[in-house]
Design a protein around this motif. Structure first.
Motif, PDB file in Angstrom:
ATOM      1  N   UNK A  16      31.605 -79.477 -25.403  1.00 36.88           N
ATOM      2  CA  UNK A  16      31.102 -78.325 -24.863  1.00 36.88           C
ATOM      3  C   UNK A  16      32.027 -76.855 -25.707  1.00 36.88           C
ATOM      4  N   UNK A  17      31.334 -75.564 -25.164  1.00 34.85           N
ATOM      5  CA  UNK A  17      31.895 -74.440 -25.540  1.00 34.85           C
ATOM      6  C   UNK A  17      33.074 -74.418 -24.982  1.00 34.85           C
ATOM      7  N   UNK A  18      34.055 -73.607 -25.557  1.00 33.45           N
ATOM      8  CA  UNK A  18      35.429 -73.017 -24.958  1.00 33.45           C
ATOM      9  C   UNK A  18      35.002 -72.356 -23.397  1.00 33.45           C
ATOM     10  N   UNK A  19      35.719 -72.658 -22.565  1.00 28.61           N
ATOM     11  CA  UNK A  19      35.681 -72.296 -21.318  1.00 28.61           C
ATOM     12  C   UNK A  19      35.953 -70.853 -21.210  1.00 28.61           C
ATOM     13  N   UNK A  20      35.065 -70.005 -20.334  1.00 32.08           N
ATOM     14  CA  UNK A  20      35.326 -68.709 -20.086  1.00 32.08           C
ATOM     15  C   UNK A  20      36.282 -68.612 -18.852  1.00 32.08           C
ATOM     16  N   UNK A  21      37.321 -67.727 -19.220  1.00 35.88           N
ATOM     17  CA  UNK A  21      38.641 -67.601 -18.342  1.00 35.88           C
ATOM     18  C   UNK A  21      38.110 -66.277 -17.488  1.00 35.88           C
ATOM     19  N   UNK A  49      46.626 -69.041 -16.488  1.00 36.95           N
ATOM     20  CA  UNK A  49      45.746 -70.123 -17.336  1.00 36.95           C
ATOM     21  C   UNK A  49      46.199 -69.908 -18.850  1.00 36.95           C
ATOM     22  N   UNK A  50      46.364 -69.010 -19.518  1.00 39.63           N
ATOM     23  CA  UNK A  50      46.611 -68.826 -20.827  1.00 39.63           C
ATOM     24  C   UNK A  50      48.089 -69.010 -21.186  1.00 39.63           C
ATOM     25  N   UNK A  51      48.703 -69.015 -20.263  1.00 40.14           N
ATOM     26  CA  UNK A  51      50.402 -69.104 -20.503  1.00 40.14           C
ATOM     27  C   UNK A  51      50.734 -70.223 -21.173  1.00 40.14           C
ATOM     28  N   UNK A  52      51.266 -70.122 -22.361  1.00 41.04           N
ATOM     29  CA  UNK A  52      51.750 -71.502 -22.988  1.00 41.04           C
ATOM     30  C   UNK A  52      50.746 -72.206 -23.984  1.00 41.04           C
ATOM     31  N   UNK A  53      49.406 -71.930 -23.854  1.00 42.68           N
ATOM     32  CA  UNK A  53      48.553 -72.483 -24.535  1.00 42.68           C
ATOM     33  C   UNK A  53      48.292 -72.025 -25.847  1.00 42.68           C
ATOM     34  N   UNK A  54      48.223 -72.889 -27.075  1.00 39.60           N
ATOM     35  CA  UNK A  54      47.945 -72.701 -28.394  1.00 39.60           C
ATOM     36  C   UNK A  54      46.620 -72.313 -28.511  1.00 39.60           C
ATOM     37  N   UNK A  55      46.235 -70.865 -28.957  1.00 40.02           N
ATOM     38  CA  UNK A  55      45.064 -70.379 -28.817  1.00 40.02           C
ATOM     39  C   UNK A  55      44.231 -70.745 -30.291  1.00 40.02           C
ATOM     40  N   UNK A  56      45.137 -71.207 -31.129  1.00 44.56           N
ATOM     41  CA  UNK A  56      44.542 -71.764 -32.560  1.00 44.56           C
ATOM     42  C   UNK A  56      43.944 -70.522 -33.474  1.00 44.56           C
ATOM     43  N   UNK A  96      41.842 -79.630 -28.270  1.00 42.49           N
ATOM     44  CA  UNK A  96      42.897 -79.573 -27.215  1.00 42.49           C
ATOM     45  C   UNK A  96      43.179 -78.450 -26.487  1.00 42.49           C
ATOM     46  N   UNK A  97      42.943 -77.344 -27.159  1.00 47.22           N
ATOM     47  CA  UNK A  97      43.136 -76.135 -26.210  1.00 47.22           C
ATOM     48  C   UNK A  97      42.101 -75.911 -25.210  1.00 47.22           C
ATOM     49  N   UNK A  98      40.958 -76.455 -25.508  1.00 48.11           N
ATOM     50  CA  UNK A  98      39.692 -76.157 -24.278  1.00 48.11           C
ATOM     51  C   UNK A  98      40.157 -77.417 -23.234  1.00 48.11           C
ATOM     52  N   UNK A  99      40.446 -78.505 -23.587  1.00 49.23           N
ATOM     53  CA  UNK A  99      40.963 -79.477 -22.519  1.00 49.23           C
ATOM     54  C   UNK A  99      42.175 -78.900 -21.725  1.00 49.23           C
ATOM     55  N   UNK A 100      43.172 -78.186 -22.224  1.00 46.28           N
ATOM     56  CA  UNK A 100      44.200 -77.831 -21.843  1.00 46.28           C
ATOM     57  C   UNK A 100      43.954 -76.780 -20.732  1.00 46.28           C
ATOM     58  N   UNK A 132      40.704 -76.187 -19.344  1.00 46.26           N
ATOM     59  CA  UNK A 132      39.911 -76.674 -18.530  1.00 46.26           C
ATOM     60  C   UNK A 132      41.024 -77.066 -17.007  1.00 46.26           C
ATOM     61  N   UNK A 133      42.067 -78.031 -17.617  1.00 45.77           N
ATOM     62  CA  UNK A 133      42.793 -78.539 -16.736  1.00 45.77           C
ATOM     63  C   UNK A 133      43.796 -77.298 -15.916  1.00 45.77           C
ATOM     64  N   UNK A 134      43.781 -76.306 -16.562  1.00 52.40           N
ATOM     65  CA  UNK A 134      44.867 -75.300 -15.831  1.00 52.40           C
ATOM     66  C   UNK A 134      43.897 -74.657 -15.059  1.00 52.40           C
ATOM     67  N   UNK A 135      42.527 -74.320 -15.643  1.00 50.02           N
ATOM     68  CA  UNK A 135      41.546 -73.588 -14.515  1.00 50.02           C
ATOM     69  C   UNK A 135      41.322 -74.176 -13.279  1.00 50.02           C
ATOM     70  N   UNK A 136      41.205 -75.464 -13.272  1.00 52.17           N
ATOM     71  CA  UNK A 136      40.915 -76.084 -12.298  1.00 52.17           C
ATOM     72  C   UNK A 136      42.355 -76.200 -11.381  1.00 52.17           C
ATOM     73  N   UNK A 137      43.508 -76.364 -11.980  1.00 54.27           N
ATOM     74  CA  UNK A 137      44.812 -76.473 -11.110  1.00 54.27           C
ATOM     75  C   UNK A 137      44.960 -74.764 -10.658  1.00 54.27           C
ATOM     76  N   UNK A 138      44.621 -73.918 -11.184  1.00 54.16           N
ATOM     77  CA  UNK A 138      44.706 -72.501 -10.544  1.00 54.16           C
ATOM     78  C   UNK A 138      43.629 -72.256  -9.543  1.00 54.16           C
ATOM     79  N   UNK A 139      42.209 -72.778  -9.655  1.00 52.28           N
ATOM     80  CA  UNK A 139      41.515 -72.657  -8.519  1.00 52.28           C
ATOM     81  C   UNK A 139      41.961 -73.444  -7.426  1.00 52.28           C
ATOM     82  N   UNK A 140      42.385 -74.655  -7.355  1.00 57.22           N
ATOM     83  CA  UNK A 140      43.115 -75.214  -6.450  1.00 57.22           C
ATOM     84  C   UNK A 140      44.147 -74.671  -5.580  1.00 57.22           C
ATOM     85  N   UNK A 141      45.085 -73.905  -6.457  1.00 58.95           N
ATOM     86  CA  UNK A 141      46.262 -73.339  -5.854  1.00 58.95           C
ATOM     87  C   UNK A 141      45.618 -72.019  -5.136  1.00 58.95           C
ATOM     88  N   UNK A 142      44.587 -71.457  -5.662  1.00 60.81           N
ATOM     89  CA  UNK A 142      44.014 -70.412  -5.099  1.00 60.81           C
ATOM     90  C   UNK A 142      43.602 -70.850  -3.613  1.00 60.81           C
TER      91      UNK A 142
END
Length: 167
Positions: free
Chosen positions: A15-20, A28-35, A68-72, A74-84
Motif C-alpha cells: 500500500x502507499x504511504x498513509x495520509x496523515x 502521529x509523526x512524533x518520533x518516526x523516521x521519515x526516511x 517500516x515507517x508506513x507500518x509505524x 498506521x499503528x500510530x494513526x489507529x492509536x490516535x483515533x482510538x484515543x480520540x
C-alpha cells in the motif's frame, strides 16, 4: 541464480504511504523516521548515475525504511483515533465517525470510477485510492472502538433512571 534489478516502480509494492490528517499529525509523526535522508541519497544517486541499476542499494534501503515507517504510522494513526474516541465529547466523536464514514463512501465511489482508467495511470489511481480507502476504514474502526470502550466505561447516570419502588 538470476539477479533482480529493482526500478522506481518497485517502490509501489504494497500500500502507499498513509495520509496523515493535519489535526493529529503532530502526535502521529512524533518520533518516526521519515526516511528523508535515505530518499535524498536515492535522488542524488539517480541524478549522478541517470539509471536505476546503479542505485540498487539506495532503492533497497529506501524501500525497507518506507515499509517500516508506513507500518509505524498506521499503528500510530489507529492509536490516535482510538484515543480520540475515548477522550473527545460524545457528539464530536459521533460527528468525526460520520465524517470518516463519508470519506470511506467517497473513496469507494472514486475507486469505481478509477476502474475505468486504463494503463499505468489507472493503476496508479487505483493503487493510491485503495491505500487511502483501507487506511480510512482502519481509522474509522479505531475511532468506533474508542467510542465503544468509552460507552462501556461510563457509569450510567442514576438520576435519569426511574425508580420503580418507593422507599
Amino acid at each position: 541464480m538470476e539477479e533482480t534489478i529493482l526500478v522506481g516502480e518497485d517502490l509501489m509494492l504494497g500500500p502507499p504511504s498513509p495520509l496523515i490528517p493535519p489535526e493529529i499529525a503532530s502526535h502521529v509523526l512524533e518520533g518516526v523516521d521519515l526516511c528523508d535522508g535515505i530518499l535524498r541519497n536515492l535522488f542524488l544517486c539517480l541524478q549522478v548515475n541517470d539509471i536505476e541499476p546503479f542505485c540498487q542499494d539506495e532503492i533497497v534501503l529506501y524501500r525497507q525504511c518506507a515499509e517500516k515507517r508506513d507500518k509505524e504510522l498506521r499503528q500510530k494513526l489507529q492509536e490516535s483515533e482510538r484515543k480520540l474516541g475515548l477522550s473527545m465529547p460524545w457528539d464530536e466523536g459521533k460527528d468525526r465517525a460520520a465524517q470518516l464514514h463519508s470519506q470511506v463512501e467517497l473513496l469507494e465511489r472514486r475507486m469505481i470510477l478509477a476502474s475505468g482508467v486504463a494503463g499505468m495511470e489507472g493503476f496508479r489511481q487505483r493503487w493510491s485510492l485503495h491505500g487511502q480507502l483501507q487506511d480510512t476504514k482502519s481509522r474509522l474502526e479505531s475511532l468506533e472502538q474508542g467510542l465503544e470502550m468509552r460507552k462501556k466505561e461510563e457509569p450510567e447516570n442514576s438520576s435519569t433512571k426511574k425508580r420503580w419502588f418507593f422507599g
